[in-house]
Design an enzyme around this catalytic site. Sequence first.
Site, PDB file in Angstrom:
ATOM      1  N   TYR A 188      39.664   6.437 -38.694  1.00 47.43           N
ATOM      2  CA  TYR A 188      39.571   6.590 -40.600  1.00 47.43           C
ATOM      3  C   TYR A 188      38.224   7.208 -40.533  1.00 47.43           C
ATOM      4  O   TYR A 188      37.634   7.798 -39.916  1.00 47.43           O
ATOM      5  CB  TYR A 188      40.030   5.603 -41.434  1.00 47.43           C
ATOM      6  CG  TYR A 188      39.112   4.535 -41.883  1.00 47.43           C
ATOM      7  CD1 TYR A 188      38.427   3.890 -40.657  1.00 47.43           C
ATOM      8  CD2 TYR A 188      38.450   4.292 -43.273  1.00 47.43           C
ATOM      9  CE1 TYR A 188      37.122   3.225 -40.809  1.00 47.43           C
ATOM     10  CE2 TYR A 188      36.999   4.119 -42.494  1.00 47.43           C
ATOM     11  CZ  TYR A 188      36.552   2.973 -42.206  1.00 47.43           C
ATOM     12  OH  TYR A 188      35.232   2.042 -42.109  1.00 47.43           O
TER      13      TYR A 188
ATOM     14  N   ASP B 211      36.070   7.798 -44.043  1.00 51.82           N
ATOM     15  CA  ASP B 211      35.440   7.086 -44.643  1.00 51.82           C
ATOM     16  C   ASP B 211      34.722   8.773 -45.704  1.00 51.82           C
ATOM     17  O   ASP B 211      33.898   9.231 -45.262  1.00 51.82           O
ATOM     18  CB  ASP B 211      34.250   6.277 -44.617  1.00 51.82           C
ATOM     19  CG  ASP B 211      33.911   5.223 -45.602  1.00 51.82           C
ATOM     20  OD1 ASP B 211      34.250   6.058 -46.997  1.00 51.82           O
ATOM     21  OD2 ASP B 211      33.397   3.858 -45.382  1.00 51.82           O
TER      22      ASP B 211
ATOM     23  N   GLU C  29      35.325   7.658 -39.041  1.00 50.41           N
ATOM     24  CA  GLU C  29      34.655   6.359 -38.811  1.00 50.41           C
ATOM     25  C   GLU C  29      35.719   5.709 -38.252  1.00 50.41           C
ATOM     26  O   GLU C  29      36.701   5.147 -37.763  1.00 50.41           O
ATOM     27  CB  GLU C  29      34.426   5.539 -40.080  1.00 50.41           C
ATOM     28  CG  GLU C  29      33.730   4.089 -40.214  1.00 50.41           C
ATOM     29  CD  GLU C  29      33.318   3.785 -41.090  1.00 50.41           C
ATOM     30  OE1 GLU C  29      33.104   4.482 -42.450  1.00 50.41           O
ATOM     31  OE2 GLU C  29      33.221   2.539 -41.288  1.00 50.41           O
TER      32      GLU C  29
ATOM     33  N   THR D 247      34.762  -1.021 -34.372  1.00 51.32           N
ATOM     34  CA  THR D 247      34.783  -2.239 -33.635  1.00 51.32           C
ATOM     35  C   THR D 247      35.951  -2.090 -33.779  1.00 51.32           C
ATOM     36  O   THR D 247      35.995  -3.524 -35.138  1.00 51.32           O
ATOM     37  CB  THR D 247      34.037  -1.961 -32.914  1.00 51.32           C
ATOM     38  OG1 THR D 247      33.285  -3.003 -33.727  1.00 51.32           O
ATOM     39  CG2 THR D 247      32.875  -1.390 -32.160  1.00 51.32           C
TER      40      THR D 247
ATOM     41  N   ARG E  24      31.125 -11.502 -45.373  1.00 52.16           N
ATOM     42  CA  ARG E  24      31.259 -10.961 -44.098  1.00 52.16           C
ATOM     43  C   ARG E  24      29.208 -10.320 -44.034  1.00 52.16           C
ATOM     44  O   ARG E  24      29.518  -9.432 -45.289  1.00 52.16           O
ATOM     45  CB  ARG E  24      32.119 -10.144 -43.745  1.00 52.16           C
ATOM     46  CG  ARG E  24      31.687  -8.523 -42.808  1.00 52.16           C
ATOM     47  CD  ARG E  24      32.513  -7.015 -43.303  1.00 52.16           C
ATOM     48  NE  ARG E  24      32.075  -6.639 -43.945  1.00 52.16           N
ATOM     49  CZ  ARG E  24      32.554  -5.303 -44.483  1.00 52.16           C
ATOM     50  NH1 ARG E  24      32.190  -4.629 -43.432  1.00 52.16           N
ATOM     51  NH2 ARG E  24      32.273  -5.066 -45.957  1.00 52.16           N
TER      52      ARG E  24
ATOM     53  N   HIS F 213      26.892  -7.766 -44.477  1.00 53.21           N
ATOM     54  CA  HIS F 213      27.470  -6.432 -44.125  1.00 53.21           C
ATOM     55  C   HIS F 213      25.970  -5.321 -44.089  1.00 53.21           C
ATOM     56  O   HIS F 213      25.297  -5.481 -45.520  1.00 53.21           O
ATOM     57  CB  HIS F 213      28.304  -5.957 -45.523  1.00 53.21           C
ATOM     58  CG  HIS F 213      28.214  -4.628 -45.287  1.00 53.21           C
ATOM     59  ND1 HIS F 213      28.477  -3.919 -45.978  1.00 53.21           N
ATOM     60  CD2 HIS F 213      28.803  -3.600 -44.083  1.00 53.21           C
ATOM     61  CE1 HIS F 213      28.801  -2.296 -45.585  1.00 53.21           C
ATOM     62  NE2 HIS F 213      29.696  -2.522 -45.055  1.00 53.21           N
TER      63      HIS F 213
END
Lengths: 60, 491
Positions: B96, B98, B103, B106, B241, B243
């Site tokens: 997509y 960003d 971007e 995976t 998650r 980050h």
Amino acid sequence: MTDGDRLTRPLTREPDKKLGDESGPNVPNIRKPEGGNELLRRMKKVDPDQAKKYRQRSGQ
Amino acid sequence: MRRILAGIETEYGLLVEGHGAEVQVDDSMALVRDYPGECFLHWDYGFESPRADLRGFRLDRLAQDPEDAKYDAGRSYGEARDLHSNRILPNGARFYNDHGHPEYATPECWSIFELANHDCAGQLVVRRAAHTMQERIGRLVKIYKNNTDFHGASYGTHEGYLVPRSVGFERLFQGLLPMMAVRQVLVGSGSLGAADGRSKGFQLSQRADFISEAANAETLYRRPIFNTRDEPHAESGEWIRLHVICGDANMISNATARKVGLMKLAIALCEINQSPVWRLKDPVRAFQAISQDQAYEFRVELEGRSWTTAGEILESYFSAAELLLDLDQELRWVIDSSRQLLTDLRSNFDRFRREVDWAAKRTMLDEFVESEGTTWKDPSLRSFDLEYHNVDPDEGLHAALVQMEEVAPEPEVADLLACLEGVNESTRAFARGLAISKFKDYLTSVCWRTLTFSENGKSIEVDLPPDADYPPQLAEASDVGTFINMLRGIR
């Protein structure tokens, strides 16, 4: 807990460093790659101003 | 030890001949839409929460780089979804834009080597899209896998790790921050000069100049070492998650695997509350000092007027992991190969530079300075820095080093093509990929944690637990109803 403090030392004055030194690093001794024809051939084709012209939007 | 699900999102640099940064958002969207492979288009933004903070609050707004904001002056993009092109692929990856950058996110992976392969396959996806766009518009389109434009703009390569929420912010912050600050010695991609174009010698990290705080939820400006964005992409009561935004994009695939493996070691120690204890006096300064250290000593100041080195911090994680974790083969490789590299840095730089991007780039530039009799002020060196990250295998300088066997080999093209077809692991990406390749006509939207189908006029949302094993029998489902029922049985 693993005691990371065992690995520490008293703080002494850091050796003077020349940040911004243009001469590049002095250690370690870097060997010139052998058979560099393909790399040099590509480097010769790079526009020397490519980075100057390269402007990007800020991302994350 | 608990296996840790991980993924990598890489924002690519995009250069369209004759176009400037003011139209980069449009170019980036167009490039994604030019991706010629099989894909699904509808991303579900419903679970996204970029302003939520792990520390239990929510930001009113995210800071924006004021220089970058000038590009958008007078423009209205409308809703966030109008700013995005999405292509969700049969391997469960998301391609997509960003904002201004193409971007590639995976598919989630258990294995660090699988993840490194998928990260590399992402280059293939972006190249394919760039090729189609170039043919369509008749202008040269170049793609760079790096993190700086040398004029003050940075774009990220983010890692995501599935971590139980019960570990808590404070333990994660204290346990992971030292690793985040020092791993650049082994996995930095290298950068010539400062982010704003000034000379600063050669740095290890592409991101160091863009980091200004130890911890916060920002990603576009005032970037932190430890990002506190709380966007779990899973059941929020159970998971976070993690980050990680302070790392570099790696060209050397082994470096990608090592980068993720080092974080997994640190996370695993955190989970059992056995992290090495290091109190960095000034984490941001430590990060930047390591990056800029021309003597390669990598000293780190600690609280209490003491100091250590990046090498000793890394070793403390390795020895703790050996003592306390049930290591699998991959994390054994991470420790053994990292130790060897720390030795090679001092005694065998030729071997070190084969595995470490900053050292490969450093050697390449040094060779040019020497052979051409030029100096480190030569502006073309920064262009070589950039071209190291050019993903075109016929032009890129990293690709030339691979061809000359001067750096570690890259995955075989056949393996990368296989990565685009699907995933080899039992992750939820396997299910997502199957939904796209087999039941796309029934899908209405997709995101990391759910698949939404429409069957017989009914909308059916299926949650994908992130830590579950998704069995190969899913691929044998002959109809969408059977597939949905099988997914619902997975816990």
